[in-house]
Write an enzyme that holds these catalytic residues in place. Structure first.
Site, mmCIF file in Angstrom:
data_model
loop_
_atom_site.group_PDB
_atom_site.id
_atom_site.type_symbol
_atom_site.label_atom_id
_atom_site.label_comp_id
_atom_site.label_asym_id
_atom_site.label_seq_id
_atom_site.Cartn_x
_atom_site.Cartn_y
_atom_site.Cartn_z
ATOM 1 N N ARG A 191 9.413 -2.720 -5.272
ATOM 2 C CA ARG A 191 8.565 -1.934 -4.917
ATOM 3 C C ARG A 191 8.417 -0.890 -5.846
ATOM 4 N NH1 ARG A 191 3.863 -0.982 -2.508
ATOM 5 N NH2 ARG A 191 3.787 0.551 -0.942
ATOM 6 N N THR A 212 -3.676 -6.984 -2.902
ATOM 7 C CA THR A 212 -2.227 -7.578 -2.792
ATOM 8 C C THR A 212 -2.482 -9.085 -2.718
ATOM 9 O OG1 THR A 212 -1.714 -5.675 -1.569
ATOM 10 C CG2 THR A 212 -0.284 -7.807 -1.374
ATOM 11 N N THR A 229 1.656 -7.091 -5.203
ATOM 12 C CA THR A 229 0.581 -6.132 -5.053
ATOM 13 C C THR A 229 0.443 -5.098 -6.300
ATOM 14 O OG1 THR A 229 -0.511 -4.294 -3.651
ATOM 15 C CG2 THR A 229 2.139 -4.317 -3.932
ATOM 16 N N SER A 281 3.546 -2.003 3.845
ATOM 17 C CA SER A 281 3.056 -3.147 5.196
ATOM 18 C C SER A 281 3.445 -4.426 4.619
ATOM 19 C CB SER A 281 1.640 -2.786 5.352
ATOM 20 O OG SER A 281 1.306 -1.481 5.828
ATOM 21 N N GLY A 294 -3.363 -7.500 2.521
ATOM 22 C CA GLY A 294 -4.323 -7.066 3.508
ATOM 23 C C GLY A 294 -3.871 -5.258 3.902
ATOM 24 N N GLY A 295 -3.328 -4.634 3.135
ATOM 25 C CA GLY A 295 -3.130 -3.153 3.362
ATOM 26 C C GLY A 295 -2.130 -3.259 4.696
#
Length: 609
Positions: free
Chosen positions: A127, A420, A438, A485, A506-507
């Site tokens: 991340r 993403t 992403t 997410s 997809g957020g």
């Protein structure tokens, strides 16, 4: 200078016939004998079923991703002796070239790896991180919280990319091919030029891109809008700078990316424009990959494993499925409508808990074990929540110890955009990878460096850092990872072998998309392709969003209204589900028809006589 991209660890024959489905592929083969072994424990103290001594589908492999060229690259490296990790690196470097709106070297992600030899599930948390100079008011400008659009295109939105460091960490631990070998398909495609797909060409015609900073940027504009016109579907587009960047990483490892000329180009791009960011060379050089145990919990006779915080995937997937199991077993009703009702109720309760509690565990205390404690799930399911109610977070502290924890911080309602991609892999030896990557919004921050786009991942923080006078869990902070997410998920069977690999872009809707595939395969008896193709249902909050592009979706929307839910019908969703299921004698693949990808399997060539 500090060593860039260091790793931080928290603790862990014969050719069968082909049977094609619509976009999935089954591989038939003889079933190999297997036996269950006693359970062991991982470094987190969780039971891990030891795998069978032999992978029953040895010699079969499969890849599923959002572009056929990425799948082809993954299969190519597995044919050449690579495993699921090598396949993931090959696929993602190709996707960063041909699907730049979704992910790439300038972003990050989470890779979940299942090692058949040990039964261990490991997560590589790549991340993106905020600059060390970031404060909770990162997106407060002139005393006002920035709107999402201006925040995205500002340099403040760019976090230190984690993809390259993730590549190296996962490869060092598990890769089979020489470092850099997996990049060769992407390098060749970038040098020779790739054919622009319909999806990429369509994105480039949207006014927010062609009339905005993507087209206006000197380098991004020249690349995506040559002669002032968007790239058209079917044209060939080389990217020499991308090929050179991959060659440098292949030669010198992550240091070529996190220091030197490439790093300088990243910092220069971040510091440009009307609202520059503060990302520094020191931030890039100090980036660390978190390597942690997969967050696994039992579900009936299987185990569901996903990424722990800073991702909310492991918490959310196990909350939803644990609640669904309890609600469906307790209900006297049966049939499709009852299953849908219980699934939606489970989503609503799980989203409420996820929104309130999950963030970067290095910055806040995330009560993962409490949220997934069977006693808390029992109480949550038996709490009387019904269709039409407004879901609110539960309090596991009160349930388990009589000491409330819900007021530790304020609820966060961040709504990230879906830029993403997701990839799923099973290799010849039964190892598996679920990898979601992403750059956040489509085309990220629109800022270009050394042949790739930079993320706007820091807008996944809560731009308004306070609620009711309290700092929310997902407020920005120095070196902090924004909550994600992303839910790359691997399901293990009773023998400890891989049973299912799934995930989606997809957020914040990723949670709804991926949980749909889990319940569809594990409880509703659907195939991998059927699970990917089914209408999506996203139940975050009081309103239930139902995809009604086909008759099934229309029927589901009516059933949910009749049950008492507030339903919003939508014509399409932005999922990109890529699913593999290991049946008794074949691998079964599913590719989301909403994207351009495929699922394809291969068999290992027999040895030469």
């Amino acid at each position: 200078m500090r060593n860039p991209a260091r790793i931080v660890r928290s603790d862990s024959r014969s050719v069968p016939t082909f049977r094609k489905t619509m976009t999935g592929l089954m591989l038939g083969a003889a079933l190999l004998a297997s036996c269950a072994a006693p359970a062991t424990q991982n470094a987190s103290g969780q039971d891990v079923a030891a795998p069978s001594s032999a992978w029953r589908l040895e010699g079969q492999a499969m890849a599923a991703a959002a572009d056929p060229r990425a799948v082809d690259a993954a299969l190519e490296v597995m044919r050449e002796g690579g495993n699921a990790i090598d396949a993931a690196l090959a696929a993602h470097t190709v996707l960063g070239l041909v699907e730049p709106q979704s992910s790439g070297l300038g972003g990050g992600g989470y890779l979940v790896y299942y090692d058949h030899a040990t039964g261990k599930v490991t997560v590589y948390d790549g991340r993106e991180t905020a600059p060390m100079s970031a404060t909770p008011k990162l997106f407060v400008k002139d005393g006002k919280v920035m709107d999402f659009g201006p925040a995205v295109i500002s340099g403040r939105s760019v976090g230190t990319p984690g993809a390259v460091a993730l590549y190296k960490a996962a490869h060092d631990d598990h890769g089979k091919l020489a470092w850099g070998k997996a990049f060769e398909p992407a390098i060749k495609l970038a040098d020779e030029g790739f054919i622009v797909s319909d999806r990429l060409a369509s994105f480039l015609t949207y006014s927010r891109f062609k009339d905005g900073p993507l087209a206006a940027g000197a380098e991004s504009g020249a690349y995506f809008y040559p002669n002032g016109e968007p790239l058209k579907s079917g044209v060939r587009r080389p990217n020499k700078a991308y090929a050179d960047t991959l060659r440098a990483i292949a030669k010198d490892g992550p240091s070529a990316f996190y220091t030197g000329a490439i790093a300088e180009s990243i910092v220069k791009a971040v510091h440009s424009g009307e609202t520059p960011g503060a990302l520094s060379l020191e931030d890039l050089a100090a980036y660390k990959v978190r390597v942690v145990d997969g967050l696994c919990r039992p579900w009936r006779d299987k185990r569901i494993c996903s990424a722990p915080p800073s991702s909310s995937g492991g918490v959310a997937m196990n909350l939803i499925m644990g609640l669904y199991d309890r609600l469906s077993k307790a209900s006297p009703d049966t049939g499709e409508a009852a299953d849908l009702r219980d699934f939606v109720l489970s989503e609503q309760l799980a989203y409420a808990d996820r929104d309130h509690y999950v963030a970067d565990p290095d910055a806040v205390s995330v009560p993962v074990d409490d949220l997934l404690n069977p006693a808390y799930l029992d109480a949550r399911a038996a709490g009387g929540f019904k269709p039409g109610d407004i879901p609110v977070a539960g309090d596991p502290g009160q349930v388990l110890r009589g000491k409330p924890i819900i007021d530790m911080w304020g609820r966060d309602l961040t709504t990230p955009n879906p830029g993403t991609t997701h990839m799923s892999f099973v290799d010849f030896d039964g190892n598996a990878v679920s990898y979601t990557a992403t750059i956040e919004s489509p085309f990220g921050s629109y800022r270009w460096a050394s042949g790739f786009l930079l993320n706007n991942e820091l807008t996944d923080f809560s731009r308004d850092p306070e609620l009711g006078g309290k700092l929310v869990a997902n407020a920005p902070g120095p070196g902090k990872r924004p909550r994600s997410s992303m839910s790359p998920t691997i399901v293990l069977d009773p023998n400890g072998d891989v049973f299912m690999v799934t995930g989606s872009p997809g957020g914040n809707s990723i949670i709804g998309y991926v949980s749909k595939t889990l319940v569809a395969v594990l409880d509703w008896g659907r195939t991998a392709q059927e699970a990917a193709s089914l209408p999506n249902i996203v139940a975050r909050g009081e309103t239930v969003r139902v995809e009604t592009a086909d008759d099934t979706g229309k029927r589901w929307a009516q059933d949910l209204r009749s049950a008492g839910f507030k339903v919003q019908e939508v014509n399409g969703e932005v999922s990109g589900l890529h699913v593999i299921v290991a049946r008794e004698d074949h691998l079964e693949g599913g590719a989301d028809p909403r994207r351009e990808g495929k699922a394809e399997g291969i068999v290992r060539a027999p040895p030469k006589p």
